[in-house]
Design a protein around this motif. Structure first.
Motif, PDB file in Angstrom:
ATOM      1  N   SER B 227       0.987  -1.103  -0.094  1.00 46.22           N
ATOM      2  CA  SER B 227      -0.211  -0.140  -0.304  1.00 46.22           C
ATOM      3  C   SER B 227       0.960   1.192   0.083  1.00 46.22           C
ATOM      4  CB  SER B 227      -0.878  -0.023   0.898  1.00 46.22           C
ATOM      5  OG  SER B 227      -1.852  -0.575   1.423  1.00 46.22           O
ATOM      6  N   ALA B 228       0.520   2.178  -0.896  1.00 46.13           N
ATOM      7  CA  ALA B 228       1.490   3.531  -0.383  1.00 46.13           C
ATOM      8  C   ALA B 228      -0.078   5.120   0.371  1.00 46.13           C
ATOM      9  CB  ALA B 228       2.357   3.248  -1.246  1.00 46.13           C
ATOM     10  N   SER B 229       0.864   6.046  -0.169  1.00 44.11           N
ATOM     11  CA  SER B 229      -0.551   7.144  -0.419  1.00 44.11           C
ATOM     12  C   SER B 229       0.784   8.370  -1.024  1.00 44.11           C
ATOM     13  CB  SER B 229      -0.177   7.817   1.342  1.00 44.11           C
ATOM     14  OG  SER B 229       0.677   7.891   1.905  1.00 44.11           O
ATOM     15  N   LEU B 230      -0.139   9.420  -1.675  1.00 44.11           N
ATOM     16  CA  LEU B 230      -0.127   9.933  -1.840  1.00 44.11           C
ATOM     17  C   LEU B 230       0.239  11.195  -2.042  1.00 44.11           C
ATOM     18  CD1 LEU B 230      -0.160   7.748  -3.611  1.00 44.11           C
ATOM     19  CD2 LEU B 230       0.664   8.543  -6.097  1.00 44.11           C
ATOM     20  N   TYR B 231       0.539  11.993  -1.981  1.00 48.38           N
ATOM     21  CA  TYR B 231       0.011  14.179  -1.826  1.00 48.38           C
ATOM     22  C   TYR B 231       0.198  15.341  -2.835  1.00 48.38           C
ATOM     23  CZ  TYR B 231       0.749  11.068   2.392  1.00 48.38           C
ATOM     24  OH  TYR B 231       0.781  10.131   3.359  1.00 48.38           O
ATOM     25  N   TRP B 232      -0.467  15.563  -2.751  1.00 51.48           N
ATOM     26  CA  TRP B 232      -0.576  17.586  -3.223  1.00 51.48           C
ATOM     27  C   TRP B 232      -0.672  17.914  -2.724  1.00 51.48           C
ATOM     28  CZ3 TRP B 232      -1.972  12.585  -4.922  1.00 51.48           C
ATOM     29  CH2 TRP B 232      -1.803  11.833  -6.215  1.00 51.48           C
ATOM     30  N   ASP B 233       0.160  18.700  -2.937  1.00 47.97           N
ATOM     31  CA  ASP B 233       0.002  20.755  -2.867  1.00 47.97           C
ATOM     32  C   ASP B 233      -0.364  20.607  -1.218  1.00 47.97           C
ATOM     33  OD1 ASP B 233      -0.159  21.534  -4.899  1.00 47.97           O
ATOM     34  OD2 ASP B 233      -2.373  20.617  -5.303  1.00 47.97           O
ATOM     35  N   GLU B 234       0.987  20.243  -0.534  1.00 48.74           N
ATOM     36  CA  GLU B 234       0.668  20.400   0.907  1.00 48.74           C
ATOM     37  C   GLU B 234      -0.690  19.214   1.834  1.00 48.74           C
ATOM     38  OE1 GLU B 234       0.674  24.765   1.926  1.00 48.74           O
ATOM     39  OE2 GLU B 234       3.457  24.734   1.539  1.00 48.74           O
ATOM     40  N   GLY B 235      -0.324  18.381   1.549  1.00 51.76           N
ATOM     41  CA  GLY B 235      -1.475  17.750   1.520  1.00 51.76           C
ATOM     42  C   GLY B 235      -2.641  17.981   1.255  1.00 51.76           C
ATOM     43  N   LYS B 236      -2.812  18.670   0.553  1.00 46.67           N
ATOM     44  CA  LYS B 236      -4.782  19.574  -0.661  1.00 46.67           C
ATOM     45  C   LYS B 236      -5.322  18.432  -0.851  1.00 46.67           C
ATOM     46  CE  LYS B 236      -4.339  24.577   0.148  1.00 46.67           C
ATOM     47  NZ  LYS B 236      -2.923  24.944   0.005  1.00 46.67           N
ATOM     48  N   THR B 237      -4.839  17.473  -1.732  1.00 51.08           N
ATOM     49  CA  THR B 237      -5.122  16.351  -1.500  1.00 51.08           C
ATOM     50  C   THR B 237      -4.810  14.851  -1.599  1.00 51.08           C
ATOM     51  OG1 THR B 237      -5.316  17.259  -4.259  1.00 51.08           O
ATOM     52  CG2 THR B 237      -6.366  15.693  -4.649  1.00 51.08           C
ATOM     53  N   VAL B 238      -5.040  13.803  -1.404  1.00 48.82           N
ATOM     54  CA  VAL B 238      -4.027  12.810  -1.235  1.00 48.82           C
ATOM     55  C   VAL B 238      -4.906  11.356  -1.487  1.00 48.82           C
ATOM     56  CG1 VAL B 238      -6.173  12.286   1.361  1.00 48.82           C
ATOM     57  CG2 VAL B 238      -4.058  11.346   1.282  1.00 48.82           C
ATOM     58  N   ALA B 239      -3.859  10.469  -1.986  1.00 45.19           N
ATOM     59  CA  ALA B 239      -4.261   9.404  -2.110  1.00 45.19           C
ATOM     60  C   ALA B 239      -3.465   8.390  -2.144  1.00 45.19           C
ATOM     61  CB  ALA B 239      -3.913   9.657  -3.741  1.00 45.19           C
ATOM     62  N   THR B 240      -4.363   7.347  -1.106  1.00 46.19           N
ATOM     63  CA  THR B 240      -4.163   5.766  -0.945  1.00 46.19           C
ATOM     64  C   THR B 240      -3.985   4.424  -2.245  1.00 46.19           C
ATOM     65  OG1 THR B 240      -6.149   5.979   0.490  1.00 46.19           O
ATOM     66  CG2 THR B 240      -4.270   6.479   1.242  1.00 46.19           C
ATOM     67  N   PHE B 241      -3.902   3.654  -1.874  1.00 43.68           N
ATOM     68  CA  PHE B 241      -4.072   2.605  -2.380  1.00 43.68           C
ATOM     69  C   PHE B 241      -3.301   1.714  -2.260  1.00 43.68           C
ATOM     70  CE2 PHE B 241       0.512   3.108  -4.932  1.00 43.68           C
ATOM     71  CZ  PHE B 241       0.913   2.437  -4.799  1.00 43.68           C
ATOM     72  N   TYR B 242      -4.038  -0.075  -2.428  1.00 46.34           N
ATOM     73  CA  TYR B 242      -3.803  -1.010  -2.117  1.00 46.34           C
ATOM     74  C   TYR B 242      -3.625  -1.792  -3.089  1.00 46.34           C
ATOM     75  CZ  TYR B 242      -4.617  -5.448   0.058  1.00 46.34           C
ATOM     76  OH  TYR B 242      -4.615  -7.182   0.633  1.00 46.34           O
ATOM     77  N   CYS B 243      -2.221  -2.822  -3.341  1.00 49.46           N
ATOM     78  CA  CYS B 243      -2.386  -3.761  -4.685  1.00 49.46           C
ATOM     79  C   CYS B 243      -1.589  -4.870  -3.816  1.00 49.46           C
ATOM     80  CB  CYS B 243      -1.400  -3.363  -5.735  1.00 49.46           C
ATOM     81  SG  CYS B 243       0.340  -2.725  -5.417  1.00 49.46           S
ATOM     82  N   SER B 244      -2.329  -6.335  -4.263  1.00 53.85           N
ATOM     83  CA  SER B 244      -2.793  -7.218  -3.847  1.00 53.85           C
ATOM     84  C   SER B 244      -2.334  -8.644  -5.280  1.00 53.85           C
ATOM     85  CB  SER B 244      -2.819  -7.257  -2.979  1.00 53.85           C
ATOM     86  OG  SER B 244      -2.915  -8.779  -2.361  1.00 53.85           O
ATOM     87  N   LEU B 245      -1.838  -9.295  -5.265  1.00 48.45           N
ATOM     88  CA  LEU B 245      -1.956 -10.565  -5.695  1.00 48.45           C
ATOM     89  C   LEU B 245      -2.295 -11.489  -4.674  1.00 48.45           C
ATOM     90  CD1 LEU B 245       1.568 -10.708  -7.313  1.00 48.45           C
ATOM     91  CD2 LEU B 245      -0.560  -9.914  -8.124  1.00 48.45           C
ATOM     92  N   ILE B 246      -2.615 -11.089  -3.195  1.00 48.91           N
ATOM     93  CA  ILE B 246      -3.239 -12.349  -3.062  1.00 48.91           C
ATOM     94  C   ILE B 246      -4.192 -12.216  -2.263  1.00 48.91           C
ATOM     95  CG2 ILE B 246      -1.048 -13.801  -2.037  1.00 48.91           C
ATOM     96  CD1 ILE B 246      -0.100 -11.852   0.611  1.00 48.91           C
ATOM     97  N   SER B 247      -5.170 -11.524  -2.537  1.00 48.05           N
ATOM     98  CA  SER B 247      -6.763 -10.886  -2.303  1.00 48.05           C
ATOM     99  C   SER B 247      -7.817 -10.950  -2.965  1.00 48.05           C
ATOM    100  CB  SER B 247      -6.570  -9.575  -1.746  1.00 48.05           C
ATOM    101  OG  SER B 247      -5.181  -9.152  -0.763  1.00 48.05           O
ATOM    102  N   HIS B 248      -8.434 -10.810  -2.777  1.00 49.82           N
ATOM    103  CA  HIS B 248      -9.616 -10.998  -3.720  1.00 49.82           C
ATOM    104  C   HIS B 248      -9.642  -9.871  -4.577  1.00 49.82           C
ATOM    105  CE1 HIS B 248     -14.084 -10.247  -4.830  1.00 49.82           C
ATOM    106  NE2 HIS B 248     -13.399 -11.965  -5.135  1.00 49.82           N
ATOM    107  N   GLU B 249     -10.590 -10.542  -5.856  1.00 48.81           N
ATOM    108  CA  GLU B 249     -10.650  -9.265  -7.069  1.00 48.81           C
ATOM    109  C   GLU B 249     -11.191  -8.156  -6.936  1.00 48.81           C
ATOM    110  OE1 GLU B 249     -10.669 -12.399  -6.810  1.00 48.81           O
ATOM    111  OE2 GLU B 249      -9.089 -13.603  -8.838  1.00 48.81           O
ATOM    112  N   THR B 250     -10.254  -6.942  -6.675  1.00 53.57           N
ATOM    113  CA  THR B 250     -10.702  -5.550  -6.507  1.00 53.57           C
ATOM    114  C   THR B 250     -10.281  -4.967  -7.694  1.00 53.57           C
ATOM    115  OG1 THR B 250      -9.232  -4.977  -5.375  1.00 53.57           O
ATOM    116  CG2 THR B 250     -11.150  -5.878  -4.548  1.00 53.57           C
ATOM    117  N   MET B 251     -10.897  -3.596  -8.368  1.00 50.75           N
ATOM    118  CA  MET B 251     -10.170  -3.379  -9.018  1.00 50.75           C
ATOM    119  C   MET B 251     -10.963  -1.499  -9.680  1.00 50.75           C
ATOM    120  SD  MET B 251     -10.348  -5.179 -12.805  1.00 50.75           S
ATOM    121  CE  MET B 251      -8.860  -6.338 -13.091  1.00 50.75           C
TER     122      MET B 251
END
Lengths: 361, 361
Positions: B227-251
């Motif tokens: 997993s990771a988090s990303l920030y823009w503009d001093e945190g005014k926008t935030v993104a997180t993601f989760y990626c896995s080859l061992i969890s149920h199918e999500t997109m």
């Protein structure tokens, strides 16, 4: 006191907006009645009664102490600003009132523990005002999450709770005032995300909580939006959440397991009162050539005869009745749910304060 | 060379599973034709041709070099393991082949830059194999996100890309082999999350990328989930993601703006080929007493005459034709999309390697 025994008589301490919703819920719950309301002045209490078409039988108090001294009040619903919880919740317990406390429960767990201690030592039921736990949809979702075949082991959770505060809200609401609700978005919207994540994990506390360095504050320093990540079992399960008072309305919970996925988009306030839905996908695979899926998400609709807030009141009153009439012990489940939520909330706040470093729990 | 000009003639280098899907797409795209396939042995190439009912006119090569030396091959689709991209992609460019390169594009951006440089200096079109950008739904979603009134400014993004690798996959697939695809889940499933987040942000790179300390690896050290988090503009926008080859199918992709929310649950592979949907909510408010919402999410269905992978091939071939026939310059948009994705992927990997500390970009 026989006259006070049935139904459970509620006193509302504080005339916040949310008290309108809960006063209606008390009226709707079959085992409860709205007995009294108190504000800091009798005029405010009267205004509240008029605006909400309360029965003329509801007693009006212009002083919280008077309500607490009324022997016919069984239970208090307390939507006061968080900074006032410690004083008034402890006093209410000392006066023998069962306590339904609006969230966030306290500014930090040390305060909460004093409140819980006061309730416990006086044999009183405690519950916080998180309504969604009481919706029948929540139990249905838990059924799915508990199904090892359909859902499997829990892997990842994401929750988002946000709403766009009006300019009036962002200037005047207690939730953005450092002396009233210093926890801001974390205490308000974030409370639900943390609660939902812990609920997903069957209340198991994370080993580590890390606030993400993406935070917005108002000029007084109160958090308007923030994010955090939580881990269990050396990162085998991860959760992230986003809470905000300055973003569009979301109430999302998405849970990914080893065999299934659950999604709900209105877990805090269902889109409508009479029915609520969630969707799940289970044992999904991509079809040959990966040009589609073998299944689509299934929607589960759950009817709700009583609103979730009325069900909360009903459950609280059921427990209070058990204590009053059958000398049962208070159900500590609700106190521990609240305490775990507060513990994680404190950890997020702590992580923010130490520069977004991990906080071990 | 006139005979080779119309349609664009593709050579496929490598007979990975994904090549089955793309060979079909090449056949479906009206301006493209499958001209040749190459594997490390002629037997493997023949097996692939038989299994996929390829026309007998498709040339079979038992050596990648032979395919690159075929003057009638305009463009190469390259689904080789990532560790082989640098060598073969640069060679393909040197041989004058336009390049459709399977993702992840390279092990790191320095490798990618050599590939992009080779394409650019030879006047060749570059594109990576991310198909979902080409689905008409993606353009419809961008319309919504670009609407200041309906969506507003972007605040928070969450993406999840996961699937449950079979035991065979987890033992043998190139995506879990350190010498073949050392980027594991991050390079495979995570590529889409990063791409979707950057797509949401109109390709604007984050200021900070931080991997979350929740990571699973196989015994060889390859990442199976992160997993990771990303920030823009001093945190005014935030993104997180989760990626896995061992969890149920999500997109999943969920984007919260100041005025609206967008959600899609199958953004990488639509549930079905012919139509795909997303949902949005805009200017939602809670009704009086907060007992419901004034709006429910709206579903937008987008029909798709050609599959997204065929549309990718069609777009790639359109650009190649422009270069071949009209002496246009290659469209650098696709190279920069790939490069930004790789840059963020590298930052996540870097953050993992330095103990989940923030990486400034």
């Amino acid at each position: 006191m026989a006259e006070c025994e049935n139904p459970i008589r509620f006193g509302i301490m504080g005339c916040a907006q949310i008290a309108r919703k809960v006063s209606r819920a008390i009226t709707m719950a079959p085992n409860s009645t709205l007995f009294a309301i108190a504000s800091r002045s009798i005029d405010k209490a009267r205004q509240f009664a008029v605006r909400n078409n309360l029965s003329e039988e509801v007693k009006l108090y212009g002083d919280y102490n008077d309500l607490l001294d009324d022997p016919c009040v069984d239970a208090v619903y307390m939507p006061l600003p968080t900074s006032l919880h410690l004083k008034w919740a402890v006093l209410a317990a000392q006066k023998g009132k069962h306590l339904l406390l609006e969230k966030p429960s306290a500014l930090h767990v040390k305060e909460l523990d004093k409140i819980l201690e006061a309730c416990e030592s006086n044999g009183l039921q405690f519950m916080d005002g998180s309504m969604w736990y009481h919706h029948p949809r929540t139990a249905k979702m838990k059924d799915f999450l508990s199904n090892l075949e359909l859902f499997g082991r829990i892997k990842a959770i994401h929750s988002s709770s946000s709403f766009t505060g009006t300019s009036q809200f962002l200037e005047n609401d207690i939730r953005v005032k450092p002396d009233l609700d210093a926890l801001g978005a974390l205490g308000d919207a974030g409370w639900y995300c943390i609660g939902a994540i812990l609920w997903s994990m069957n209340k198991k506390l994370p080993t580590t909580v890390t606030a993400l360095p993406a935070i917005a504050r108002n000029s007084a320093g109160v958090i308007l939006s923030c994010s955090a990540s939580l881990y269990w079992d050396e990162g085998k399960t991860v959760a992230t959440f986003y809470c905000s008072l300055i973003s569009h309305e979301t109430m999302d919970l998405a849970i990914c397991g080893s065999n299934g996925t659950l999604r709900v988009e209105d877990f805090i306030i269902p889109y409508e009162e009479s029915s609520a839905a969630f969707s799940f996908t289970s044992v999904a695979k991509f079809v040959d050539l990966h040009i589609g899926w073998n299944v689509k998400p299934q929607e589960v609709h759950v009817a709700c005869k009583l609103s979730q807030e009325a069900m909360m009141i009903q459950e609280f009153s059921r427990l209070v009745k058990g204590i009053k009439l059958s000398r049962l012990r208070p159900d500590s489940k609700w106190a521990s749910t609240t305490r775990n939520t507060q513990l994680v909330l404190d950890a997020v706040k702590n992580s923010i304060e130490i520069g977004f470093k991990p906080v071990q729990m």
